[in-house]
Scaffold this active site. Structure first.
Site, mmCIF file in Angstrom:
data_model
loop_
_atom_site.group_PDB
_atom_site.id
_atom_site.type_symbol
_atom_site.label_atom_id
_atom_site.label_comp_id
_atom_site.label_asym_id
_atom_site.label_seq_id
_atom_site.Cartn_x
_atom_site.Cartn_y
_atom_site.Cartn_z
ATOM 1 N N ARG A 164 -8.320 0.903 10.435
ATOM 2 C CA ARG A 164 -7.901 -0.559 10.561
ATOM 3 C C ARG A 164 -9.207 -1.487 11.107
ATOM 4 O O ARG A 164 -8.833 -2.782 11.520
ATOM 5 C CB ARG A 164 -6.975 -0.539 11.517
ATOM 6 C CG ARG A 164 -5.200 -0.533 11.309
ATOM 7 C CD ARG A 164 -4.656 -1.056 10.312
ATOM 8 N NE ARG A 164 -3.450 -1.749 10.532
ATOM 9 C CZ ARG A 164 -2.332 -1.030 10.010
ATOM 10 N NH1 ARG A 164 -2.254 0.204 9.602
ATOM 11 N NH2 ARG A 164 -1.320 -1.576 10.425
ATOM 12 N N ARG A 176 0.821 -9.272 13.451
ATOM 13 C CA ARG A 176 -0.034 -8.101 12.370
ATOM 14 C C ARG A 176 -1.007 -8.839 11.472
ATOM 15 O O ARG A 176 -2.138 -8.413 11.290
ATOM 16 C CB ARG A 176 1.029 -7.386 11.847
ATOM 17 C CG ARG A 176 1.763 -6.465 12.682
ATOM 18 C CD ARG A 176 3.138 -5.894 12.367
ATOM 19 N NE ARG A 176 3.038 -5.089 11.125
ATOM 20 C CZ ARG A 176 3.927 -4.792 10.297
ATOM 21 N NH1 ARG A 176 5.127 -5.470 10.411
ATOM 22 N NH2 ARG A 176 3.809 -4.095 9.372
ATOM 23 N N LYS A 208 0.907 -1.313 -0.162
ATOM 24 C CA LYS A 208 0.026 -0.139 -0.021
ATOM 25 C C LYS A 208 0.958 1.214 -0.120
ATOM 26 O O LYS A 208 0.423 2.391 -0.906
ATOM 27 C CB LYS A 208 -0.991 0.183 1.256
ATOM 28 C CG LYS A 208 -1.956 -1.000 1.215
ATOM 29 C CD LYS A 208 -2.963 -0.980 2.482
ATOM 30 C CE LYS A 208 -2.032 -0.814 3.869
ATOM 31 N NZ LYS A 208 -1.494 -2.212 4.240
ATOM 32 N N ARG A 266 12.155 -6.896 4.507
ATOM 33 C CA ARG A 266 11.806 -5.384 4.170
ATOM 34 C C ARG A 266 12.943 -4.634 4.470
ATOM 35 O O ARG A 266 13.753 -4.824 5.939
ATOM 36 C CB ARG A 266 10.672 -4.605 4.606
ATOM 37 C CG ARG A 266 9.926 -4.418 3.674
ATOM 38 C CD ARG A 266 8.349 -3.778 3.806
ATOM 39 N NE ARG A 266 7.932 -3.507 5.234
ATOM 40 C CZ ARG A 266 6.705 -3.235 5.518
ATOM 41 N NH1 ARG A 266 5.996 -3.048 4.441
ATOM 42 N NH2 ARG A 266 6.521 -3.262 6.820
ATOM 43 N N ARG A 275 12.604 -2.494 10.135
ATOM 44 C CA ARG A 275 11.403 -1.784 11.223
ATOM 45 C C ARG A 275 11.416 -2.935 12.088
ATOM 46 O O ARG A 275 11.375 -4.258 12.027
ATOM 47 C CB ARG A 275 10.064 -1.935 10.466
ATOM 48 C CG ARG A 275 9.740 -0.388 10.069
ATOM 49 C CD ARG A 275 8.500 -0.351 9.016
ATOM 50 N NE ARG A 275 7.332 -1.060 9.723
ATOM 51 C CZ ARG A 275 6.148 -0.829 9.311
ATOM 52 N NH1 ARG A 275 5.938 -0.008 7.945
ATOM 53 N NH2 ARG A 275 5.124 -1.471 9.755
HETATM 54 P P1 AMP Z 1 1.515 0.246 9.383
HETATM 55 O O1 AMP Z 1 2.936 0.979 8.962
HETATM 56 O O2 AMP Z 1 0.540 0.831 8.704
HETATM 57 O O3 AMP Z 1 1.868 -1.383 9.023
HETATM 58 O O4 AMP Z 1 1.307 0.059 11.021
HETATM 59 C C1 AMP Z 1 2.480 -0.213 11.841
HETATM 60 C C2 AMP Z 1 1.462 -0.305 13.396
HETATM 61 O O5 AMP Z 1 1.201 0.824 13.725
HETATM 62 C C3 AMP Z 1 0.394 -1.385 13.483
HETATM 63 O O6 AMP Z 1 0.909 -2.724 13.663
HETATM 64 C C4 AMP Z 1 -0.092 -0.659 14.661
HETATM 65 O O7 AMP Z 1 0.389 -1.052 15.829
HETATM 66 C C5 AMP Z 1 -0.030 0.794 14.608
HETATM 67 N N1 AMP Z 1 -0.913 1.457 13.354
HETATM 68 C C6 AMP Z 1 -1.041 2.031 12.252
HETATM 69 N N2 AMP Z 1 -2.165 2.503 12.016
HETATM 70 C C7 AMP Z 1 -3.043 2.112 12.726
HETATM 71 C C8 AMP Z 1 -4.525 2.298 13.059
HETATM 72 N N3 AMP Z 1 -5.171 2.866 11.793
HETATM 73 N N4 AMP Z 1 -5.013 1.945 13.896
HETATM 74 C C9 AMP Z 1 -4.409 1.449 15.075
HETATM 75 N N5 AMP Z 1 -2.969 1.030 15.121
HETATM 76 C C10 AMP Z 1 -2.376 1.644 13.894
#
Ligand code: AMP
Length: 213
Positions: free
Chosen positions: A88, A171, A13, A127, A160
């Protein structure tokens, strides 16, 4: 045009969003990036969020909804925006609908990027990102010329914190349980545009453009 990018972690994404910024002239709003930035700055919000992120769990709704509400009011969002990693879960989606209604806005398209689970684990755990310029690599699919060194700026590459196997597994489970129901939510609103997320970056981008018209 207001767009949501939906799909599991590792679906690409963020990568597609970066290409769409130029194509559509609208900013990417990534709640994950915003939380990581807060953490880097050492803000109380960032430190609180880290507890959840390290376990692969969702950060509390009130935190992310607040971040997004504030962000979409900024001037650069006047012509639209792409939400990446938000909403989410259904309660975030409902909060978003309510907020947008109050602002006289709406979501136009929800692009759902589909990738099989086995491929997601390989993609996420391989990654790497440049600490200096943010360029992305993959140790198998797109390796740098020199191990752990960015081709573009010579910066150090890092993984990361939440891209290790244990956190990735959690996740993906959170996605299945909490985020996948959004497919139904947006299908009912006739906004869902499914695309196959397997292929080259260019092929996938062409699919995104095809569904957005
Ligand atoms: P991402 O970079 O989108 O994969 O997000 C990494 C982490 O950030 C996730 O595993 C969550 O812990 C937190 N996170 C990101 N976006 C959200 C969201 N909309 N709601 C809750 N937690 C989020």
């Amino acid at each position: 045009m207001n767009i949501i990018l939906l799909g599991p972690p590792g679906a690409g994404k963020g990568t597609q969003a970066k290409r769409m910024i130029d194509e559509y002239g609208i900013p990417q709003i990534s709640t994950g990036d915003m939380l990581r930035a807060a953490l880097k700055e050492g803000t109380p919000l960032g430190l609180e969020a880290k507890k959840f992120m390290d376990k692969g769990e969702l950060v509390p709704d009130s935190v992310v909804i607040g971040l997004v509400k504030e962000r979409i009011l900024k001037d650069d969002c006047a012509k639209g925006y792409m939400l990446d990693g938000f909403p989410r879960n259904v309660s975030q989606a409902e909060a978003l609908d309510k907020t947008l209604e109050a602002l006289g806005q709406k979501i136009d398209h929800v692009v759902c990027v589909e990738v099989p689970n086995e491929e997601l684990v390989t993609r996420l755990t391989g990654r790497r990102t440049c600490r200096n310029c943010g360029a992305g690599y993959h140790i198998s699919f797109d390796p740098p010329k020199k191990e752990n060194v960015c081709d573009k700026c010579g910066g150090e590459l890092y993984q990361r914190d939440d891209d290790n196997v244990a956190t990735v597994t959690s996740r993906l489970k959170v996605y299945e349980d909490q985020t996948k129901p959004l497919i139904d939510y947006y299908e009912k609103q006739a906004k869902l545009r499914r695309i196959n997320g397997v292929g080259s970056m260019g092929e996938i981008f062409a699919r995104v453009k095809a569904v957005l018209g």
